[in-house]
Design an enzyme around this catalytic site. Structure first.
Site: not given
Length: 341
Positions: A165, A272
């Site tokens: 991220e 995820e």
């Protein structure tokens, strides 16, 4: 208070202990995804404590974790680690003890027929400074991956997850950092698949508009890039709330990225995703995983968030409860064995 997705690693204890060869090419469209597994996040705990005390502030997953999930049919573990622990000084040598811990986990998982995604879980930073800045230039990011490629490269049971991220100021700037890492990995002689994340919390629904143009320009001489995205299915997509959206809304969050993959003849990985134990949320897992399976020509696989013994009663956890499978695991099981599809 609304928490950002980064809080998934710090709303739970951050100072405790956690405990058939596969090919790297995508499987045929008719099969399930090549990679089916779970995130094991303990080695990235206590990121504010560097390097931290091993066995107290952080710990690598234990063999029992691998044993349980491979017994269920999973074959992939996304192993979150911290750059600062692996490489205490920019452009310096890798820490031998930390590298050995990574290698030991990879070897144990491989012995169980599983692949490891090595995930640098630093949000595009090194000691708080942005990759691509004067303090952490692209060359330093490339140096990390050159060293890791030399240490781990060409093991088909390892995928290189460049960064979790990344919080970069622009996709164009991040593209330059990623290209530097790709070039360094290939110069080191590694042919492993490389997982490329996007800015904006690596959101699947936002990827085409936010990252598509920039990251679509990346070049890999081995043609082994896999674009990694994350997606959560609570109302604000933060992955911090027990509520969830409808099935149609959930699939709508994945569809833009699926369409982008098809349009660019690219491959994707859902690094995820997670839902709470509320029945209506657990019920989303079947349609979500069916979408990935039905588009297996572009989706190479997935790793659910998350597992580990210190997650306690965390709403997303797949860790068994006193020996009993969690509801989410029960919903996932039908997608773990391709021969039972």
């Amino acid at each position: 208070m609304t928490l950002s997705p980064s809080s998934r690693l710090c709303i739970w204890p951050c100072g405790g202990m956690i405990a058939a060869a596969l090919t790297l090419s995508p499987v045929p469209h008719a099969d399930a995804q090549t990679y089916r597994g779970v995130n094991l996040a303990g080695a990235a705990y206590s990121s504010s404590k560097l390097p931290g005390r091993y066995g107290y502030d952080y710990l690598y997953p234990k063999p029992a974790e691998v044993d349980y999930f491979t017994a269920q049919g999973m074959n992939t573990f996304r192993l979150s680690v911290l750059w600062e622990r692996l490489q205490p000084t920019l452009n310096g040598p890798l820490d031998e003890k930390e590298l050995q811990r990574v290698q030991q986990f990879i070897a144990y998982a491989q012995g169980k027929g599983a692949t490891t995604v090595l995930d640098i879980h630093d949000y595009g930073r090194y000691r708080g400074q942005e990759v691509g800045s004067a303090g952490v230039p692209d060359s330093a990011f490339a140096d990390l991956w050159s060293r890791l490629a030399q240490a781990l490269g060409n093991n088909p049971h390892v995928l290189f997850g460049l960064m979790n991220e990344p919080q970069q100021h622009s996709a164009e700037a991040w593209k330059n950092s990623v290209q530097a890492a790709i070039d360094a990995i290939r110069r080191a002689g590694s042919h492993n698949a490389i997982l490329v994340p996007g800015i904006g919390w690596d959101s699947a629904q936002g990827f085409p508009k936010l990252n598509g143009d920039a990251l679509g320009q990346l070049h890999d001489p081995d043609n082994r890039l896999v674009y990694e995205v994350h997606e959560y299915f609570d109302p604000d997509a933060s992955g911090t709330k027990p509520a969830c959206i409808s099935q149609d809304q959930a699939l709508a969050r994945l569809q833009p990225f699926t369409d982008w993959l098809h349009a660019h003849k690219a491959h994707g990985f859902l690094g995820e995703f997670g839902v709470s134990r509320q029945p209506e949320c657990v019920a989303l897992l079947g349609p979500i995983l069916s979408h990935l399976r039905d588009n297996a020509d572009v989706w190479d696989g997935w790793t659910y968030w998350a597992a580990g013994p210190l997650w306690g009663n965390y709403m997303f956890t797949l860790e068994p409860d006193h020996g009993q499978d969690r509801p989410q695991m029960t919903a996932i099981k039908p997608f773990l064995n391709p021969t039972k599809q």
